[in-house]
Scaffold this motif. Structure first.
Motif, PDB file in Angstrom:
ATOM      1  N   LYS A   6       0.844  -1.193   0.000  1.00  0.00           N
ATOM      2  CA  LYS A   6       0.000   0.000   0.000  1.00  0.00           C
ATOM      3  C   LYS A   6       0.881   1.246   0.000  1.00  0.00           C
ATOM      4  CE  LYS A   6      -3.568  -0.233   2.723  1.00  0.00           C
ATOM      5  NZ  LYS A   6      -4.408  -0.169   3.957  1.00  0.00           N
ATOM      6  N   PRO A   8       0.212   5.091   0.781  1.00  0.00           N
ATOM      7  CA  PRO A   8      -0.724   6.146   1.189  1.00  0.00           C
ATOM      8  C   PRO A   8      -0.280   7.551   0.800  1.00  0.00           C
ATOM      9  CG  PRO A   8       0.409   5.232   3.106  1.00  0.00           C
ATOM     10  CD  PRO A   8       0.933   4.498   1.910  1.00  0.00           C
ATOM     11  N   SER A  34       0.022  10.835   7.082  1.00  0.00           N
ATOM     12  CA  SER A  34      -0.514   9.981   6.022  1.00  0.00           C
ATOM     13  C   SER A  34      -2.033   9.941   6.113  1.00  0.00           C
ATOM     14  CB  SER A  34       0.020   8.547   6.158  1.00  0.00           C
ATOM     15  OG  SER A  34       1.421   8.517   6.087  1.00  0.00           O
ATOM     16  N   ASP A  36      -5.675   7.859   4.359  1.00  0.00           N
ATOM     17  CA  ASP A  36      -6.000   6.567   3.750  1.00  0.00           C
ATOM     18  C   ASP A  36      -6.608   6.691   2.346  1.00  0.00           C
ATOM     19  OD1 ASP A  36      -8.371   7.586   4.672  1.00  0.00           O
ATOM     20  OD2 ASP A  36      -9.089   5.718   5.559  1.00  0.00           O
ATOM     21  N   ASN A  38      -4.970   5.620  -1.132  1.00  0.00           N
ATOM     22  CA  ASN A  38      -3.797   4.811  -1.413  1.00  0.00           C
ATOM     23  C   ASN A  38      -3.662   4.422  -2.878  1.00  0.00           C
ATOM     24  OD1 ASN A  38      -3.191   4.205   1.570  1.00  0.00           O
ATOM     25  ND2 ASN A  38      -5.271   3.420   1.340  1.00  0.00           N
ATOM     26  N   TYR A  40      -1.507   1.361  -5.020  1.00  0.00           N
ATOM     27  CA  TYR A  40      -1.064   0.007  -4.678  1.00  0.00           C
ATOM     28  C   TYR A  40       0.018  -0.436  -5.652  1.00  0.00           C
ATOM     29  CZ  TYR A  40      -4.989  -0.314  -1.472  1.00  0.00           C
ATOM     30  OH  TYR A  40      -5.861  -0.087  -0.428  1.00  0.00           O
TER      31      TYR A  40
END
Length: 281
Positions: A6, A8, A34, A36, A38, A40
């Motif tokens: 991940k 972020p 940070s 959430d 994200n 990937y």
């Protein structure tokens, strides 16, 4: 073997331009967090010795111009890795937004390949490697709340319990970070990062709001006045605070309640196409 990492996004709760260094870089003092939202990174082995980059975004280069490629190439050459990898970059963070998308993608690639190739590199070593790619990469290796200083190479994790809702508003234009930094002069506003940090570490949300600021706002808003309109609208609709992140153009609002954050999202969706409700990690 497949490894998924991940990546972020980040926001700047405080960004102060301390001055200009002898090496031409600007000395910065920042408080970062940070959120959430994200991207990937997915890594798998392939035959041969190549680095193959694929992405769901047609706007992302899939060659040596991509920070993901730079991170993979750096590790591969530095540690004489002789196997190939395919890296799939799933983009969800807006591009050229001040949210650290390229930096967090590079950081996630370094973390993932560290495991994939069993390099057993420490966080500090990964941060030093990351700084060779970009000044925000060392922070993104660590993530969370952190005080960041120097050229971005000094990262100090902070224990902060404050976790507000965040509404991100990205207008339909980007900002050239080098252009913003070239325009810095002595008349920019200053931000008291030490007081901001003290409030955050004490868990004092109201004091944290009081000391938040971004020295680069003045410069960017002169070039893109619409950023001020976003800030004004967020505040009018009840945001606890609204601030540009990084060199822009994304503006974020903080809210203690999810209900208020939902109201902000609804009020901003007709104003900008890219609006996200997230939370500080």
């Amino acid at each position: 073997m497949l490894i998924i990492e991940k990546a972020p996004a980040k926001i700047n709760l405080g960004l102060d331009v301390v001055g200009k260094r002898n090496d031409g870089y600007h000395e910065l003092s920042m408080l970062m967090a940070s959120v959430d939202l994200n991207d990937y990174i997915s890594i798998s082995e392939i035959e041969g010795d190549d680095i193959i980059i694929e992405s769901n975004s047609h706007r992302m280069p899939v060659n040596e111009k991509n920070d993901v490629y730079k991170a993979a190439s750096l590790l591969k050459e530095r540690y004489a890795i002789q196997s190939g990898v395919k890296i799939l970059l799933e983009k969800r963070i807006p591009i050229c937004a001040g949210l650290g998308g390229g930096s967090t993608d590079a950081a996630a690639t370094l973390r993932a390949l560290n495991r994939f190739w069993n390099l057993e590199l420490s966080c500090e070593k990964l941060q030093a490697l990351g700084f060779e790619i970009g000044s925000d990469v060392p922070y993104c290796i660590q993530g969370g709340y952190a005080a960041v200083s120097g050229k971005g190479d000094i990262v100090e994790p902070l224990a902060v319990s404050i976790s507000p809702w965040v509404v991100l508003v990205k207008p339909d234009f980007g900002i050239s970070t080098p252009t913003v930094f070239k325009a810095i002069n002595t008349s920019i506003s200053r931000v008291n990062i030490s007081s901001l940090r003290a409030a955050a570490e004490a868990g004092d949300y109201q004091q944290m709001l009081h000391y938040m600021g971004n020295s680069l706002e003045d410069i960017t808003i002169i070039r893109k006045p619409f950023i001020q309109k976003i800030k004004d609208r967020l505040l009018k609709c009840g945001a606890d605070t609204a601030l540009m992140t990084g060199s822009g153009p994304t503006v974020f609002a903080l809210c203690q309640s999810e209900k208020k954050a939902d109201r902000l999202v609804n009020s901003m969706k007709g104003f900008c196409r890219q609006v996200y409700k997230v939370r500080v990690l």
